[in-house]
Design a protein around this motif. Structure first.
Motif, mmCIF file in Angstrom:
data_model
loop_
_atom_site.group_PDB
_atom_site.id
_atom_site.type_symbol
_atom_site.label_atom_id
_atom_site.label_comp_id
_atom_site.label_asym_id
_atom_site.label_seq_id
_atom_site.Cartn_x
_atom_site.Cartn_y
_atom_site.Cartn_z
ATOM 1 N N ARG A 113 31.516 -24.792 -2.895
ATOM 2 C CA ARG A 113 31.448 -24.627 -4.351
ATOM 3 C C ARG A 113 30.194 -23.894 -4.788
ATOM 4 N NH1 ARG A 113 33.073 -30.068 -4.524
ATOM 5 N NH2 ARG A 113 30.967 -30.696 -5.162
ATOM 6 N N ARG A 114 29.187 -23.873 -3.930
ATOM 7 C CA ARG A 114 27.929 -23.194 -4.283
ATOM 8 C C ARG A 114 27.992 -21.687 -4.061
ATOM 9 N NH1 ARG A 114 27.921 -28.734 -4.666
ATOM 10 N NH2 ARG A 114 26.022 -29.394 -5.749
ATOM 11 N N PHE A 115 29.091 -21.220 -3.493
ATOM 12 C CA PHE A 115 29.234 -19.798 -3.190
ATOM 13 C C PHE A 115 30.336 -19.172 -4.040
ATOM 14 C CE2 PHE A 115 27.404 -21.224 0.874
ATOM 15 C CZ PHE A 115 26.493 -20.205 1.140
ATOM 16 N N VAL B 254 34.361 -22.794 15.168
ATOM 17 C CA VAL B 254 34.163 -22.773 13.723
ATOM 18 C C VAL B 254 33.995 -24.189 13.184
ATOM 19 C CG1 VAL B 254 35.352 -22.341 11.536
ATOM 20 C CG2 VAL B 254 35.325 -20.590 13.311
ATOM 21 N N ASN B 255 32.988 -24.363 12.317
ATOM 22 C CA ASN B 255 32.792 -25.614 11.597
ATOM 23 C C ASN B 255 33.122 -25.355 10.131
ATOM 24 O OD1 ASN B 255 31.591 -27.122 13.863
ATOM 25 N ND2 ASN B 255 29.892 -25.698 13.628
ATOM 26 N N GLU B 256 34.149 -26.010 9.636
ATOM 27 C CA GLU B 256 34.553 -25.792 8.245
ATOM 28 C C GLU B 256 33.408 -26.132 7.284
ATOM 29 O OE1 GLU B 256 37.199 -24.560 6.888
ATOM 30 O OE2 GLU B 256 38.358 -24.259 8.715
ATOM 31 N N LEU B 257 33.289 -25.347 6.226
ATOM 32 C CA LEU B 257 32.300 -25.641 5.197
ATOM 33 C C LEU B 257 32.778 -26.834 4.368
ATOM 34 C CD1 LEU B 257 31.464 -22.062 3.847
ATOM 35 C CD2 LEU B 257 30.422 -23.288 5.757
ATOM 36 N N SER B 258 31.843 -27.701 4.023
ATOM 37 C CA SER B 258 32.202 -28.816 3.150
ATOM 38 C C SER B 258 32.562 -28.276 1.772
ATOM 39 C CB SER B 258 31.034 -29.805 3.040
ATOM 40 O OG SER B 258 29.945 -29.204 2.350
ATOM 41 N N SER C 208 22.252 -28.531 4.535
ATOM 42 C CA SER C 208 20.869 -28.421 4.063
ATOM 43 C C SER C 208 20.723 -27.311 3.026
ATOM 44 C CB SER C 208 19.926 -28.164 5.246
ATOM 45 O OG SER C 208 20.214 -26.920 5.868
ATOM 46 N N LEU C 209 21.753 -26.468 2.905
ATOM 47 C CA LEU C 209 21.729 -25.408 1.899
ATOM 48 C C LEU C 209 22.130 -25.904 0.514
ATOM 49 C CD1 LEU C 209 23.379 -22.433 3.834
ATOM 50 C CD2 LEU C 209 21.052 -22.480 2.922
ATOM 51 N N ILE C 210 22.738 -27.090 0.430
ATOM 52 C CA ILE C 210 23.298 -27.529 -0.850
ATOM 53 C C ILE C 210 22.222 -27.642 -1.929
ATOM 54 C CG2 ILE C 210 24.407 -29.448 -2.046
ATOM 55 C CD1 ILE C 210 26.087 -29.914 0.448
ATOM 56 N N THR C 211 21.120 -28.326 -1.623
ATOM 57 C CA THR C 211 20.046 -28.469 -2.609
ATOM 58 C C THR C 211 19.413 -27.125 -2.936
ATOM 59 O OG1 THR C 211 19.557 -30.713 -1.850
ATOM 60 C CG2 THR C 211 17.842 -29.596 -3.099
ATOM 61 N N ILE C 212 19.257 -26.290 -1.921
ATOM 62 C CA ILE C 212 18.665 -24.972 -2.137
ATOM 63 C C ILE C 212 19.504 -24.157 -3.109
ATOM 64 C CG2 ILE C 212 18.123 -22.770 -1.019
ATOM 65 C CD1 ILE C 212 17.434 -24.398 1.515
ATOM 66 N N LEU C 213 20.831 -24.191 -2.941
ATOM 67 C CA LEU C 213 21.699 -23.354 -3.752
ATOM 68 C C LEU C 213 21.997 -23.966 -5.116
ATOM 69 C CD1 LEU C 213 24.252 -22.071 -1.070
ATOM 70 C CD2 LEU C 213 22.129 -20.997 -1.890
ATOM 71 N N SER C 214 21.998 -25.285 -5.223
ATOM 72 C CA SER C 214 22.316 -25.907 -6.507
ATOM 73 C C SER C 214 21.070 -26.115 -7.361
ATOM 74 C CB SER C 214 23.035 -27.239 -6.289
ATOM 75 O OG SER C 214 22.232 -28.129 -5.540
ATOM 76 N N GLU C 215 19.994 -26.640 -6.763
ATOM 77 C CA GLU C 215 18.770 -26.940 -7.510
ATOM 78 C C GLU C 215 17.751 -25.809 -7.438
ATOM 79 O OE1 GLU C 215 18.716 -29.607 -9.322
ATOM 80 O OE2 GLU C 215 20.633 -30.331 -8.521
#
Length: 381
Positions: A235-237, A226-230, A188-195
């Motif tokens: 890539r957003r970090f 641990v849940n690996e990051l996609s 759910s962070l992907i849109t927040i960090l990219s857009e």
């Protein structure tokens, strides 16, 4: 259509039930505990500051690494480690890239995250604590269900998350233990960090991040659960790896500084000289952690625990309390022995054997460690 998010406050007016004076708080937030240093830096900081930053990147790095200002004000180090690591972390926050602090447990990820947010935004409390049960609402937004049922979806019924508030106010949000958050919630962070946008489809609106917004996440990939990051999220970090202290001297310095700070905050009586025991605790942790003695002559088995710097700080702090309240005020081997045993022996079956072998093969034969050997044997019995 965009929507504004009103700042919220949890301050309790003075005199009301539950109000606490700053001096009564057990662990003040960084922006309160080091308010004088932040104010001194702001007063003498004449370098360019990014939009809505309280300090320039140079001043933020000085706040974390320590130094002496032109007027003689001493800024205490908050992080003891390579300067370049801090500089890369600070400059990342000055861009549109989020910051991921990665490292094994006990490498000061949370500590650095808090102080970065305090120095950049003056508020380190916009925090999402990651756990296996963290819901998507903790990162995006939730609803006041009484308002929702009474009036339907509306701005008044929406409960902003810390991330949404940070976007609307141009602040720094923090997500702790991101790899403990379920994978679908992480994304759910992907849109927040990219857009730099958080859609609110129920209202046909969105929150757009204003200048000054950024996000700091912490994570480790060596702990359980641990849940690996996609790859899309990673890539957003910009990732900054916080290492364990390079040398025993550096680790002793870190432990000594933090123990002194914690001791003063807890009003523990000052201990005349605990340097020798602090070094001994650090030596034991480093040798068992590295699987070899400091002289490189004896290989060792490593226990299941991390034996981090943070755990060393806890062991010494507890030892100081024992020495102050139940001893003669001097930190001795007996005051830290039980704490070391508890840190090393996490798996009673396997770790106890490793600890006993270390005691007999290393501690027993080491010059000047007879008192420590006796104390450890006593608590291990």
């Amino acid at each position: 259509m965009s929507v504004s998010v009103e700042p919220t406050s949890v301050d309790t007016p003075a005199g009301e039930k539950g109000a606490s004076r700053p001096s009564e708080v057990l662990r003040p937030h960084a922006e309160h505990a080091f308010a004088a240093e932040l104010a001194a830096l702001a007063a003498q900081d004449d370098r360019p500051r990014p939009e809505r930053w309280l300090l320039s990147p140079w001043a933020v790095a000085t706040y974390l690494l320590g130094g002496t200002l032109p007027d003689g004000t001493v800024i205490t180090p908050k992080y003891v480690g390579p300067r370049r690591i801090v500089e890369v972390a600070v400059t990342t926050l000055a861009t549109d890239r989020a910051l991921l602090l990665l490292g094994v447990p006990g490498t000061a990820k949370t500590w650095v995250s808090e102080h970065l947010a305090a120095a950049v935004s003056g508020d380190s409390t916009l925090l999402v604590q990651g756990t296996a049960g963290t819901p998507e609402e903790a990162i995006r937004y939730g609803w006041n269900y009484a308002q929702l049922l009474a009036h339907g979806p509306s701005r008044d019924a929406l409960v902003p998350s810390p991330v949404m508030r940070a976007m609307a106010e141009g602040m720094t949000a923090r997500v702790e233990e991101l790899t403990r958050v379920p994978a679908d919630v992480q994304d759910s962070l992907i849109t927040i960090l990219s857009e730099k946008t958080l859609p609110i489809p129920e209202l046909g609106q969105e929150v757009q991040a204003v200048r000054g917004f950024n996000l700091i996440a912490t994570a480790n990939d060596r702990d359980r659960g641990v849940n690996e990051l996609s790859s899309a999220l990673r890539r957003r970090f910009n990732t900054v790896v916080l290492p364990l202290p390079e040398s025993a001297d550096a680790e002793v310095d870190i432990v000594s500084r933090r123990v002194d700070q914690i001791g003063r905050s807890l009003d523990l009586p000052a201990v005349p000289d605990g340097a020798a025991e602090i070094r001994r605790v650090v030596t034991v942790f480093r040798e068992l952690r590295d699987g070899i003695t400091s002289d490189g002559r004896t290989k060792l088995k490593s226990p299941s625990g991390t034996l981090s710097t943070a755990e060393a700080i806890s062991v010494v702090t507890n030892g100081l309390a024992l020495a102050a309240h139940f001893g003669d005020g001097v930190l001795r081997a007996g005051d830290v022995a039980a704490g070391i045993l508890g840190a090393v022996v996490r798996d009673p079956a396997a770790d106890r054997v490793i600890w006993q072998e270390y005691l007999e093969a290393v501690v027993r034969e080491r010059d000047g460690w007879k008192d420590f050997y006796r104390a450890c044997r006593e608590v291990s019995a």
